[in-house]
Scaffold this active site. Structure first.
Site, PDB file in Angstrom:
ATOM      1  CG  ASP A   9      -1.598   1.287   1.384  1.00 62.24           C
ATOM      2  OD1 ASP A   9      -2.232   1.658   0.642  1.00 62.24           O
ATOM      3  OD2 ASP A   9      -1.560   1.689   2.625  1.00 62.24           O
ATOM      4  CG  ASP A  11      -1.426   7.744   0.429  1.00 60.39           C
ATOM      5  OD1 ASP A  11      -0.349   8.092   0.085  1.00 60.39           O
ATOM      6  OD2 ASP A  11      -2.511   7.643  -0.065  1.00 60.39           O
TER       7      ASP A  11
HETATM    8 MG   LIG Z   1      -3.130   3.009   3.382  1.00 56.98          MG
END
Ligand SMILES: [Mg+2]
Length: 203
Positions: A9, A11
């Site tokens: 992932d 962020d």
């Molecule tokens: Mg995230």
């Protein structure tokens, strides 16, 4: 040949969580992450970023902004020997999307569409410096993220899902149901240590 892949992932996992991040000036890489990614590369893992970017669907920023930020992120990581092999983003949202972006797509995590696409493109030889015909070694691949949608996307693709305590991770851990993730670590460095040991011990 089957390749070990770490799906990541963005962020709250690689960079500090900033709501609807799209400006490179606001990008802050989480301390310890470049070292952890470099170690994964040394261990022979491919690194593939898979990020939901509903800010595009909502009209807060454009795909070009997202692509520019992703390129900037990857240049920064590459300078530390921690470059990503491939980057995918989902620009859709099923209800909040505007125009073409309002779609019940198959790429928005927890759906595994971006991971599947990576596997297809790996096989087609679309990864830089990797010949066509390679597959994802699911038994030795992992999805790392700060939300349950990340770990569940990993499960939906048939790999381990590791929840990290960065970003929203601590809250997500409290809200999680049994089986939402396979392991939890406060930092990516700790997660990589666990992966390294697990791969070495063959468990
Ligand atoms: Mg995230």
């Amino acid at each position: 040949m089957a390749r070990k892949v770490i799906f990541l992932d963005r962020d709250g996992t690689i960079n500090e969580e900033v709501r609807y991040l799209h400006r490179s000036e606001e990008l802050r890489i989480i301390p310890g992450v470049p070292e952890a990614l470099r170690r994964l590369r040394e261990l022979g893992f491919l690194l593939v970023l898979v990020t939901n970017q509903a800010g595009i669907a909502r009209g807060y920023y454009a795909e070009a902004d997202c692509e520019r930020l992703n390129a900037y992120l990857n240049e920064t990581l590459r300078r530390e020997g921690a470059g990503l092999d491939r980057v995918y983003y989902c620009p859709h949202h099923p209800e909040k999307g505007i125009g073409v972006y309002r779609r019940d797509c198959d790429c928005r995590k927890p759906k595994p569409g971006m991971l599947r696409r990576a596997a297809e493109e790996l096989q087609l030889g679309r990864f830089e410096n990797i010949p066509a015909g390679e597959t994802v070694d699911r038994a030795h691949s992992y999805m790392l993220g700060d939300k349950r949608i990340d770990t569940i996307a990993g499960h939906n693709f048939g790999i381990q899902g590791i929840l990290l305590g960065s970003g929203y991770g601590r809250t997500e851990r409290e809200l999680a149901a049994p089986g939402d993730y396979d392991a939890y670590f406060e930092s990516m460095g700790e997660a990589v240590g666990w992966i390294e040991k697990r791969e070495r011990d063959g468990s």
